[in-house]
Design a protein around this motif. Sequence first.
Motif, PDB file in Angstrom:
ATOM      1  N   GLY A 103     -25.209 -42.754  39.049  1.00  0.00           N
ATOM      2  CA  GLY A 103     -24.123 -43.743  38.434  1.00  0.00           C
ATOM      3  C   GLY A 103     -23.360 -42.608  39.296  1.00  0.00           C
ATOM      4  N   GLY A 104     -22.790 -41.671  39.167  1.00  0.00           N
ATOM      5  CA  GLY A 104     -22.301 -40.767  40.408  1.00  0.00           C
ATOM      6  C   GLY A 104     -23.012 -40.140  41.622  1.00  0.00           C
ATOM      7  N   ALA A 105     -22.488 -39.077  42.637  1.00  0.00           N
ATOM      8  CA  ALA A 105     -23.517 -38.613  43.475  1.00  0.00           C
ATOM      9  C   ALA A 105     -24.641 -37.441  42.845  1.00  0.00           C
ATOM     10  CB  ALA A 105     -23.067 -38.500  44.594  1.00  0.00           C
ATOM     11  N   ALA A 106     -25.524 -38.194  43.398  1.00  0.00           N
ATOM     12  CA  ALA A 106     -26.987 -37.085  42.776  1.00  0.00           C
ATOM     13  C   ALA A 106     -27.752 -36.508  43.292  1.00  0.00           C
ATOM     14  CB  ALA A 106     -27.659 -37.731  41.476  1.00  0.00           C
ATOM     15  N   ALA A 107     -28.398 -35.182  43.497  1.00  0.00           N
ATOM     16  CA  ALA A 107     -29.119 -35.019  44.938  1.00  0.00           C
ATOM     17  C   ALA A 107     -30.666 -34.484  44.300  1.00  0.00           C
ATOM     18  CB  ALA A 107     -28.523 -33.974  45.696  1.00  0.00           C
ATOM     19  N   PHE A 108     -31.840 -35.395  45.112  1.00  0.00           N
ATOM     20  CA  PHE A 108     -33.015 -34.716  43.858  1.00  0.00           C
ATOM     21  C   PHE A 108     -33.205 -34.203  45.566  1.00  0.00           C
ATOM     22  CE2 PHE A 108     -33.930 -37.890  40.279  1.00  0.00           C
ATOM     23  CZ  PHE A 108     -32.949 -38.260  40.463  1.00  0.00           C
ATOM     24  N   LEU A 109     -34.063 -33.072  45.211  1.00  0.00           N
ATOM     25  CA  LEU A 109     -34.779 -32.188  45.968  1.00  0.00           C
ATOM     26  C   LEU A 109     -35.970 -31.876  45.707  1.00  0.00           C
ATOM     27  CD1 LEU A 109     -31.641 -31.167  46.077  1.00  0.00           C
ATOM     28  CD2 LEU A 109     -32.081 -28.565  46.755  1.00  0.00           C
ATOM     29  N   PHE A 110     -36.899 -31.640  46.633  1.00  0.00           N
ATOM     30  CA  PHE A 110     -38.459 -31.596  46.637  1.00  0.00           C
ATOM     31  C   PHE A 110     -38.773 -30.232  47.533  1.00  0.00           C
ATOM     32  CE2 PHE A 110     -37.666 -35.640  45.836  1.00  0.00           C
ATOM     33  CZ  PHE A 110     -38.544 -36.168  44.466  1.00  0.00           C
ATOM     34  N   LEU A 111     -39.350 -29.318  47.236  1.00  0.00           N
ATOM     35  CA  LEU A 111     -39.554 -28.469  47.302  1.00  0.00           C
ATOM     36  C   LEU A 111     -41.091 -27.884  47.139  1.00  0.00           C
ATOM     37  CD1 LEU A 111     -36.562 -26.180  46.172  1.00  0.00           C
ATOM     38  CD2 LEU A 111     -36.575 -27.472  48.262  1.00  0.00           C
ATOM     39  N   LYS A 112     -41.555 -27.930  48.547  1.00  0.00           N
ATOM     40  CA  LYS A 112     -43.443 -27.668  48.359  1.00  0.00           C
ATOM     41  C   LYS A 112     -43.585 -26.071  48.557  1.00  0.00           C
ATOM     42  CE  LYS A 112     -47.247 -27.960  51.328  1.00  0.00           C
ATOM     43  NZ  LYS A 112     -47.789 -27.546  50.933  1.00  0.00           N
ATOM     44  N   GLN A 113     -44.193 -25.442  46.913  1.00  0.00           N
ATOM     45  CA  GLN A 113     -44.708 -24.170  46.865  1.00  0.00           C
ATOM     46  C   GLN A 113     -46.002 -24.010  46.601  1.00  0.00           C
ATOM     47  OE1 GLN A 113     -42.517 -23.433  43.189  1.00  0.00           O
ATOM     48  NE2 GLN A 113     -40.347 -23.583  44.248  1.00  0.00           N
ATOM     49  N   GLY A 114     -46.588 -23.768  47.696  1.00  0.00           N
ATOM     50  CA  GLY A 114     -48.139 -23.647  48.000  1.00  0.00           C
ATOM     51  C   GLY A 114     -48.552 -24.772  48.162  1.00  0.00           C
ATOM     52  N   ASP A 115     -49.475 -25.335  47.277  1.00  0.00           N
ATOM     53  CA  ASP A 115     -50.475 -26.824  47.323  1.00  0.00           C
ATOM     54  C   ASP A 115     -49.146 -28.005  46.283  1.00  0.00           C
ATOM     55  OD1 ASP A 115     -52.350 -26.279  48.586  1.00  0.00           O
ATOM     56  OD2 ASP A 115     -54.032 -24.898  47.133  1.00  0.00           O
ATOM     57  N   ALA A 116     -48.192 -27.216  45.683  1.00  0.00           N
ATOM     58  CA  ALA A 116     -47.805 -27.895  44.826  1.00  0.00           C
ATOM     59  C   ALA A 116     -46.329 -28.309  45.233  1.00  0.00           C
ATOM     60  CB  ALA A 116     -46.894 -27.497  42.673  1.00  0.00           C
ATOM     61  N   VAL A 117     -45.675 -29.142  44.309  1.00  0.00           N
ATOM     62  CA  VAL A 117     -44.264 -29.331  44.987  1.00  0.00           C
ATOM     63  C   VAL A 117     -43.183 -28.846  43.814  1.00  0.00           C
ATOM     64  CG1 VAL A 117     -42.063 -31.678  45.447  1.00  0.00           C
ATOM     65  CG2 VAL A 117     -44.294 -30.925  46.897  1.00  0.00           C
ATOM     66  N   ARG A 118     -41.988 -28.101  43.938  1.00  0.00           N
ATOM     67  CA  ARG A 118     -41.038 -28.655  42.524  1.00  0.00           C
ATOM     68  C   ARG A 118     -40.096 -29.403  42.874  1.00  0.00           C
ATOM     69  NH1 ARG A 118     -40.388 -26.206  37.247  1.00  0.00           N
ATOM     70  NH2 ARG A 118     -37.976 -25.511  36.935  1.00  0.00           N
TER      71      ARG A 118
END
Length: 457
Positions: free
Chosen positions: A83-98
């Motif tokens: 609805g309202g503006a939202a931010a989705f962040l994907f941060l690589k941490q080693g062999d995984a993603v946070r």
Amino acid sequence: MTRARPVLLSALLSSACLWAPLASAAGGAGIASPDAWPRIRKERIQKLLPLAMARANVDAWVLICRENDNDPLAVHVGCENAGGAAAFLFLKQGDAVRSLALSPAGEATALRDVGPLDEVVPLERGTDLYAQVASRLAAAKPTRIAVNSSEAVTVADGLSATQRAALEKALTPALRKKLVSSEDLVSEWLSVKLPEEVEILRKAAALTSQLEVEAYRAVVPGKTRDVDVANFLKRRMAELGVGDAWAPDQNPNVQSGPTRGHSHATERVIQPGDFIQTDFGIRVGGMWVTDIQRFAYVLAPGQTQPPKEALEKWEKGKKGSRIALAALKPGVRGWDVDKAQRDWMREAGSEPVMWGTGHPVGYWAHDVGPALSGAQKDQPAKGQAARIVRPGQVFAFDGFFAWKDGGPDQMRLVSVEEMAVVTDTGAEYLIPPQEDLVLIPSQAPAGTGPSRPGTTR
């Protein structure tokens, strides 16, 4: 050859031999339930996104979602209900993603319940979203930050000009210099399908092919129009609960005359001597689509098989499909697959065609990933055609044979389109490919055959 006989629609739908295989597929819901996607989406983020980020050489990805005019990739990351503006962040941490979402507080609870992310951070009204994104990125210290701006990949171009301006204003100059297009990341991630997704596409492809052959069984030469065949398939789609794989007005595209490219079915009446081309795709589970063509030939009165020259055209087109399949393997470029077929077309005496040999298929009929094209004019590989083919990618591709038909701008075309998945060692068709033309007799037995599919006389 596969022989079709025109029959009344009522007889067609009640015929056990025709209805049984379709009933066993249980329509769209039997192939992929609507609740399959949230689970698969989460698995894709956890298993496939880290590898895609590594291949694209990015360690952060930022998407900005909003109501009404959302990012094309919203449904792939879980912000389709923004609805309202939202931010989705994907941060690589080693062999995984946070993964985390910076969400308006009023939507954060629901997002935690159904979203595929590791963390949801609620933001009270009036909070500067972009300042929050900048703070998170500064703490993560990424080397390259992907954002959805792209000239080459349309679905990776969801960041609006105002959103980008706001993001850049909030970032430090050092972070601003690290922004790159997400097109490589998106292509690497979305082009590879999980094994479960491949099985969904396999079942959907089988249903697509069955419906096309079923439609040909209702054709009455000299009476049935191309648009009647298309309408027949539309009705069956509604009955089985499947959607359109592309623009509804052009799906299916039925052509019994000179090729019209990507277009809608017309009022042309199907005649003896025609090849009928049906380009058709369905959507199942709200997410996965097919793209398959099936061909029929209309026999003249007294004929039991097509003339030799018609069969030769069919066989040449079919061989082009087999050559493309043999060239489709991990490590090659999309351009290489196209080149293999272009060489065969010249050897077989085909007229050149403007279309590439094939394209990725899965979430869209023309999905992202390596394009099996680019060799039409013997130019070097570039753009999407230069991308590397990888295991798990699914393609729809044609075996072409084209010939002049009367006027200089008129051409007929056999384009044997099948779907295939890339394996560790090569590629395999999702379903058995069409080997023989569907044969349609030009005279129906007395007392049968509607003037148009789905109508009675």
